[in-house]
Write a protein that holds these residues in place. Structure first.
Motif, PDB file in Angstrom:
ATOM      1  N   UNK A 168       0.847  -1.186   0.000  1.00 62.78           N
ATOM      2  CA  UNK A 168       0.000   0.000   0.000  1.00 62.78           C
ATOM      3  C   UNK A 168       0.888   1.244   0.000  1.00 62.78           C
ATOM      4  N   UNK A 169       0.836   2.007  -1.091  1.00 60.16           N
ATOM      5  CA  UNK A 169       1.692   3.188  -1.210  1.00 60.16           C
ATOM      6  C   UNK A 169       1.124   4.405  -0.500  1.00 60.16           C
ATOM      7  N   UNK A 170      -0.084   4.294   0.045  1.00 54.62           N
ATOM      8  CA  UNK A 170      -0.716   5.447   0.697  1.00 54.62           C
ATOM      9  C   UNK A 170      -0.429   5.495   2.190  1.00 54.62           C
ATOM     10  N   UNK A 171       0.205   4.473   2.741  1.00 52.66           N
ATOM     11  CA  UNK A 171       0.451   4.426   4.180  1.00 52.66           C
ATOM     12  C   UNK A 171       1.906   4.756   4.487  1.00 52.66           C
ATOM     13  N   UNK A 172       2.168   5.072   5.742  1.00 50.39           N
ATOM     14  CA  UNK A 172       3.514   5.382   6.216  1.00 50.39           C
ATOM     15  C   UNK A 172       3.978   4.266   7.138  1.00 50.39           C
ATOM     16  N   UNK A 203      11.487   9.163   6.114  1.00 44.89           N
ATOM     17  CA  UNK A 203      11.580   9.551   4.703  1.00 44.89           C
ATOM     18  C   UNK A 203      10.348  10.299   4.212  1.00 44.89           C
ATOM     19  N   UNK A 204       9.555  10.818   5.137  1.00 40.24           N
ATOM     20  CA  UNK A 204       8.353  11.559   4.768  1.00 40.24           C
ATOM     21  C   UNK A 204       8.561  13.052   4.971  1.00 40.24           C
ATOM     22  N   UNK A 205       7.863  13.859   4.192  1.00 40.32           N
ATOM     23  CA  UNK A 205       7.862  15.310   4.348  1.00 40.32           C
ATOM     24  C   UNK A 205       6.580  15.704   5.059  1.00 40.32           C
ATOM     25  N   UNK A 206       6.734  16.311   6.226  1.00 40.40           N
ATOM     26  CA  UNK A 206       5.578  16.642   7.055  1.00 40.40           C
ATOM     27  C   UNK A 206       5.698  18.090   7.506  1.00 40.40           C
ATOM     28  N   UNK A 207       4.698  18.902   7.198  1.00 40.64           N
ATOM     29  CA  UNK A 207       4.752  20.316   7.582  1.00 40.64           C
ATOM     30  C   UNK A 207       3.354  20.844   7.858  1.00 40.64           C
ATOM     31  N   UNK A 208       3.274  21.779   8.798  1.00 38.02           N
ATOM     32  CA  UNK A 208       2.008  22.448   9.108  1.00 38.02           C
ATOM     33  C   UNK A 208       1.908  23.684   8.228  1.00 38.02           C
ATOM     34  N   UNK A 228       3.800  14.191   2.573  1.00 34.72           N
ATOM     35  CA  UNK A 228       4.215  13.418   1.408  1.00 34.72           C
ATOM     36  C   UNK A 228       5.019  12.237   1.929  1.00 34.72           C
ATOM     37  N   UNK A 229       4.483  11.016   1.753  1.00 33.94           N
ATOM     38  CA  UNK A 229       5.193   9.858   2.294  1.00 33.94           C
ATOM     39  C   UNK A 229       6.329   9.434   1.373  1.00 33.94           C
ATOM     40  N   UNK A 230       7.047   8.389   1.782  1.00 32.49           N
ATOM     41  CA  UNK A 230       8.240   7.958   1.046  1.00 32.49           C
ATOM     42  C   UNK A 230       7.910   7.438  -0.349  1.00 32.49           C
ATOM     43  N   UNK A 231       6.650   7.097  -0.596  1.00 34.38           N
ATOM     44  CA  UNK A 231       6.230   6.615  -1.915  1.00 34.38           C
ATOM     45  C   UNK A 231       5.726   7.744  -2.822  1.00 34.38           C
ATOM     46  N   UNK A 273      10.878  16.830  15.271  1.00 32.41           N
ATOM     47  CA  UNK A 273      11.535  16.012  16.298  1.00 32.41           C
ATOM     48  C   UNK A 273      11.231  14.531  16.094  1.00 32.41           C
ATOM     49  N   UNK A 274       9.980  14.211  15.743  1.00 33.40           N
ATOM     50  CA  UNK A 274       9.593  12.818  15.522  1.00 33.40           C
ATOM     51  C   UNK A 274      10.197  12.263  14.236  1.00 33.40           C
ATOM     52  N   UNK A 275      10.236  13.080  13.191  1.00 35.65           N
ATOM     53  CA  UNK A 275      10.750  12.625  11.893  1.00 35.65           C
ATOM     54  C   UNK A 275      12.223  12.240  11.988  1.00 35.65           C
ATOM     55  N   UNK A 276      13.004  13.022  12.740  1.00 35.90           N
ATOM     56  CA  UNK A 276      14.440  12.760  12.830  1.00 35.90           C
ATOM     57  C   UNK A 276      14.825  12.000  14.092  1.00 35.90           C
ATOM     58  N   UNK A 277      13.828  11.492  14.816  1.00 38.52           N
ATOM     59  CA  UNK A 277      14.124  10.789  16.063  1.00 38.52           C
ATOM     60  C   UNK A 277      15.030   9.594  15.787  1.00 38.52           C
TER      61      UNK A 277
END
Length: 334
Positions: free
Chosen positions: A2-6, A11-16, A37-40, A96-100
């Motif tokens: 499933x390419x829609x899940x993380x 490797x995801x781009x997450x921003x508010x 935007x997830x890794x896929x 912080x979570x993305x680079x944990x």
């Protein structure tokens, strides 16, 4: 696949992107719009309230003892300034979570569920039927809680800099903890004014217990510290090999050392040998002529807390005497 899940947010781009004020059932609140935007390469947008971010934070503190300066709750939460401050802080939290460094945190069910586009609203209610401590206490002979001792802050001793303090915490249920007693448990020993014990365990509260109270004591251990279990083990192995060549002499020395240790234990009840915390590694203490000082003590009445099986609760406990510092704990009903 499933390419829609993380699976791992690294490797995801997450921003508010923005914050929007809304109203539902007569209540006003703010939603923070998160672009993902997830890794896929799959792109989508979700909306989360501050309370949902806080629920995720509580779960991660309890389950993984994460350390992050999460923004406090404010009364005037719809203020433009507060919303902007929160937006920046929540963005830092996501970063912080993305680079944990821990994959366990990045891949945790809590984080994945929070960022899932199919999660209409996030909460930390993982169990359908809500149970409270009081309900379980009335039905069963004992109640099990999961306790996390996360960190300590601003420890102080007379005529001693807080930077020189090497602290550990002991605790027990129903009565004050006594170091060395079977029921009393102990955290690792950590130097510095803000020890991160990262200690999680289970405690049992008996229903017929008159005082359903958790008691804590924090000590300072003055001694020679050797931090890092592997190096210590190698050194110990080398010493053991040398000792084997001189068994007779060593036996005599060991007897003398045992006598000395017994004397030291009588003088310093808390001067024990090696403490190993599963989450923090081992710290070896040289107990010869060591000194133990009580920094402070505190307690919390379980009956007065709103503990459930759906979300951990965070509690800041202030040490007595006043000004000695504080510890942060988290509790969850099992």
């Amino acid at each position: 696949m499933d390419t829609t899940t993380i699976s791992d947010i690294r490797n995801s781009k997450i921003s508010i992107s923005l914050a929007e004020n809304r109203e539902q059932f007569g209540k006003k609140f703010t939603e923070y719009i998160i672009d993902i935007t997830n890794s896929n390469g799959h792109e989508y947008t979700i909306a989360r309230r501050f309370s949902e971010f806080h629920s995720l934070y509580e779960l991660l503190v309890h389950n993984y003892q994460i350390q992050f300066p999460f923004p406090p709750k404010k009364l005037n939460k719809l203020s433009v300034n507060i919303i902007e401050i929160r937006k920046k802080a929540l963005q830092e939290f996501l970063k912080f979570l993305v680079i944990h460094p821990s994959a366990s945190v990045r891949k945790s069910d809590d984080v994945i569920r929070f960022l899932d586009e199919n999660t209409a609203s996030f909460n930390n209610k993982l169990i359908k039927e809500k149970l409270t401590f009081d309900e379980v206490n009335q039905k069963k002979k004992s109640v099990k809680l999961e306790l996390s001792i996360v960190e300590g802050k601003e420890f102080k001793l007379q005529k001693k800099s807080m930077w020189d303090i090497v602290s550990y915490c002991i605790f027990d249920v129903g009565h004050e903890p006594i170091d060395g007693q079977k029921s009393t448990k102990k955290t690792s020993i950590i130097a510095g004014p803000y020890p991160r014990w990262c200690y999680k365990t289970k405690v049992t509260i008996k229903s017929n217990e008159q005082h359903k109270t958790l008691y804590f004591k924090v000590f300072n251990q003055e001694s020679t510290l050797s931090i890092g279990g592997n190096n210590n083990n190698n050194n110990n192995n080398n010493n053991n090999n040398n000792n084997n060549n001189n068994n007779n002499n060593n036996n005599n020395n060991n007897n003398n050392n045992n006598n000395n240790n017994n004397n030291n234990n009588n003088k310093n009840k808390n001067g024990s040998g090696t403490f190993d915390d599963n989450n923090s590694g081992s710290v070896t203490i040289n107990t010869k002529d060591c000194k133990v000082d009580l920094i402070g003590s505190c307690s919390v009445d379980i009956d007065k807390l709103q503990i459930t099986n759906q979300s951990p609760t965070l509690h800041v406990l202030h040490l007595e005497p006043e000004g000695s510092g504080e510890i942060l704990i988290s509790l969850l009903l099992l």
